[in-house]
Design a protein around this motif. Structure first.
Motif, mmCIF file in Angstrom:
data_model
loop_
_atom_site.group_PDB
_atom_site.id
_atom_site.type_symbol
_atom_site.label_atom_id
_atom_site.label_comp_id
_atom_site.label_asym_id
_atom_site.label_seq_id
_atom_site.Cartn_x
_atom_site.Cartn_y
_atom_site.Cartn_z
ATOM 1 N N ASP A 210 0.829 -1.218 0.000
ATOM 2 C CA ASP A 210 0.000 0.000 0.000
ATOM 3 C C ASP A 210 0.866 1.272 0.000
ATOM 4 O OD1 ASP A 210 -2.249 -1.612 0.233
ATOM 5 O OD2 ASP A 210 -2.641 -1.137 2.345
ATOM 6 N N THR A 211 2.001 1.201 0.688
ATOM 7 C CA THR A 211 2.894 2.357 0.826
ATOM 8 C C THR A 211 3.207 3.020 -0.513
ATOM 9 O OG1 THR A 211 3.935 1.362 2.753
ATOM 10 C CG2 THR A 211 5.227 3.004 1.589
ATOM 11 N N PHE A 212 3.272 2.182 -1.564
ATOM 12 C CA PHE A 212 3.766 2.688 -2.853
ATOM 13 C C PHE A 212 2.655 3.000 -3.851
ATOM 14 C CE2 PHE A 212 6.975 -0.024 -0.909
ATOM 15 C CZ PHE A 212 8.034 0.864 -0.857
ATOM 16 N N TYR A 216 -0.865 10.742 -3.078
ATOM 17 C CA TYR A 216 -1.643 11.662 -2.239
ATOM 18 C C TYR A 216 -0.844 12.109 -1.008
ATOM 19 C CZ TYR A 216 -6.005 12.842 0.413
ATOM 20 O OH TYR A 216 -6.998 13.445 1.125
ATOM 21 N N HIS A 217 -0.042 11.171 -0.438
ATOM 22 C CA HIS A 217 0.651 11.484 0.814
ATOM 23 C C HIS A 217 1.975 12.224 0.607
ATOM 24 C CE1 HIS A 217 2.906 7.797 -0.185
ATOM 25 N NE2 HIS A 217 3.771 8.077 0.767
ATOM 26 N N LEU A 218 2.436 12.322 -0.614
ATOM 27 C CA LEU A 218 3.784 12.878 -0.818
ATOM 28 C C LEU A 218 3.944 14.301 -0.280
ATOM 29 C CD1 LEU A 218 4.919 11.497 -4.300
ATOM 30 C CD2 LEU A 218 5.159 10.497 -2.056
ATOM 31 N N LEU A 221 3.204 13.638 4.234
ATOM 32 C CA LEU A 221 4.167 12.850 5.019
ATOM 33 C C LEU A 221 5.611 13.114 4.573
ATOM 34 C CD1 LEU A 221 4.509 10.593 7.178
ATOM 35 C CD2 LEU A 221 4.413 8.951 5.299
ATOM 36 N N HIS A 222 5.808 13.315 3.279
ATOM 37 C CA HIS A 222 7.177 13.459 2.734
ATOM 38 C C HIS A 222 7.470 14.894 2.299
ATOM 39 C CE1 HIS A 222 7.326 9.147 2.835
ATOM 40 N NE2 HIS A 222 6.536 8.973 1.808
ATOM 41 N N ASN A 223 6.936 15.881 3.028
ATOM 42 C CA ASN A 223 7.081 17.259 2.535
ATOM 43 C C ASN A 223 8.511 17.782 2.592
ATOM 44 O OD1 ASN A 223 7.167 17.480 5.270
ATOM 45 N ND2 ASN A 223 5.689 19.143 5.453
ATOM 46 N N GLU A 340 10.054 7.495 7.395
ATOM 47 C CA GLU A 340 8.756 8.174 7.291
ATOM 48 C C GLU A 340 7.600 7.201 7.047
ATOM 49 O OE1 GLU A 340 10.574 12.451 5.758
ATOM 50 O OE2 GLU A 340 9.560 11.195 4.297
ATOM 51 N N ASP A 341 7.684 6.384 5.985
ATOM 52 C CA ASP A 341 6.531 5.531 5.647
ATOM 53 C C ASP A 341 6.263 4.445 6.684
ATOM 54 O OD1 ASP A 341 5.510 6.402 3.003
ATOM 55 O OD2 ASP A 341 7.556 5.981 2.360
ATOM 56 N N PHE A 342 7.275 3.637 6.994
ATOM 57 C CA PHE A 342 7.009 2.489 7.857
ATOM 58 C C PHE A 342 6.672 2.879 9.300
ATOM 59 C CE2 PHE A 342 9.375 -0.771 4.963
ATOM 60 C CZ PHE A 342 8.337 -0.698 4.052
HETATM 61 FE FE LIG Z 1 5.668 7.198 1.062
#
Ligand SMILES: [Fe+2]
Ligand code: FES
Length: 383
Positions: A210-212, A216-218, A221-223, A340-342
């Motif tokens: 799902d992470t990949f 939408y989250h970029l 979460l990854h700003n 960040e993701d996990f």
């Molecule tokens: Fe991510």
């Protein structure tokens, strides 16, 4: 990427970016939380996806020369994969035919024979039983019948697939369908493995995939990391049988391509392509290299999995002067996903068991998630 594909993707992505949106499904998708935590569901997945489905287990580059071998553990089945003298691959249960000891402990290496540590029965690269110490103790057995038990294995486009059940039919071209040519276009056949990592995670295996599957989250979460380089919109999604591919524009996409005639646009340096291989692998194309991920259950706890990550370099061996660049690529991957993701996903996994809700929502703007979970559900329903 052929010209027609470039044109189609370019037109679609430019239109989406101009409208400040992304590809939408017709409606939201309701995903039951139980699929991530229910032991019965996990057991059905293990039996179908992790016993009877081809799984990506290695890069061809890890098994370059005759005698090169790799072991892999798939949800309790240890397999040994060996490059043969004729260039083909064979795979075996990594289980001694005397008393059942694991024959090879090393993760990879090169060997002409494999000697079991318990009583030193020796097997050849073809799995045949070559030597038995104190043969008088075994006058009643057929040595030809005591080779390592073969497992179905296949190799295409620089990747290796295995089914961890002896005797299961494996037609890799039929399995890949339209994803076969898409993988061929990634040029992984001549790649090298810059680095490989295997690590346990406190996540259901599907959360890793799902992470990949959405951008939408970029920007959120990854700003401060990948969100600076890849757009959180303008992405398109294409189903390819049970597999799918998901193409996202880089931040350079609009400035570089918006004003060019369609036949002069080259998307290569301005996109990221995420190829999802049913059931549990993601092959990510990043212009100058490929990384791929797999996630497999880790025993009967649905909250745990084993994650594997390969970072491929286009050259078989990275030169000394390029090393720093590849170390940096590795740090970017690890920095983003591990930092960040996990950690975020672990809080999802925890929240699933809290009783807060019995489902989560995949938005219309997250179509690749819909397709992934629909493909899994259809396969389970049909089994
Ligand atoms: Fe991510
Ligand atoms: S168990 Fe392998 S040699 Fe005895």
């Amino acid at each position: 990427m052929d010209a027609a594909t470039q044109r189609r993707w370019g037109d679609q992505m430019l239109a989406l970016l101009a409208a400040n949106t992304t590809q939408m499904a017709d409606r939201e998708y309701v995903q039951p939380v139980a699929d991530y935590i229910d032991p019965g569901h996990a057991q059905r997945e293990r039996e179908l996806f992790f016993r009877r489905t081809p799984l990506v287990v290695a890069a061809s580059a890890e098994l370059a020369r005759p005698g090169d071998f790799r072991t892999v553990d798939i949800d309790g089945v240890s397999a040994l994969i060996v490059r043969q003298d004729d260039g083909s691959l064979r795979a075996f249960h990594n289980v001694c035919r005397h008393r059942g000891c694991r024959v090879v402990d090393a993760e990879c290496g090169t060997a002409r024979t494999f000697t079991c540590k318990f009583h030193s029965w020796v097997y050849g690269a073809d799995g045949g039983l070559r030597h038995v110490p104190m043969p008088d103790g075994f006058t009643g057995i057929e040595r030809q019948q005591r080779g390592l038990v073969p497992l179905p294995v296949a190799e295409r486009h620089g990747l290796v697939w295995l089914i961890p059940t002896a005797g299961e039919p494996l037609d890799i071209d039929a399995f890949l369908g339209p994803m076969g040519p898409a993988l061929a276009g990634l040029d992984m056949r001549d790649a090298g493995v810059f680095r490989f990592e295997r690590f346990p995670e406190r996540l259901n295996w599907k959360l890793v995939v799902d992470t990949f599957l959405e951008v939408y989250h970029l920007p959120h979460l990854h700003n401060k990391t990948v969100g600076l380089h890849i757009e959180g919109r303008g992405a398109i999604h294409e189903e390819m049988g049970r597999h799918s591919r998901f193409i996202a524009p880089r931040k350079s996409f609009l400035p570089a391509l918006a004003d060019l005639p369609a036949d002069q646009r080259d998307l290569t340096d301005h996109t990221v392509i995420i190829n999802r291989l049913f059931p549990n692998a993601v092959v990510i194309w990043l212009c100058d290299h490929v990384e791929f991920w797999t996630a497999t259950p880790d025993g009967d706890d649905p909250n745990r999995c084993i994650v594997r990550l390969w970072l491929l370099s286009p050259e078989k061996v990275v030169s000394a002067e390029d090393r720093a660049r590849w170390e940096k690529n590795w740090e970017i991957v690890r920095g983003t996903v591990h930092a960040e993701d996990f950690p975020m996903a672990r809080t999802i996994q925890q929240g699933f068991s809290s009783g807060a809700q019995d489902h989560v929502i995949f938005g219309r703007n997250e179509p690749a998630l819909h397709e992934f979970h629909r493909a899994l559900k259809q396969a389970l329903d049909a089994a």
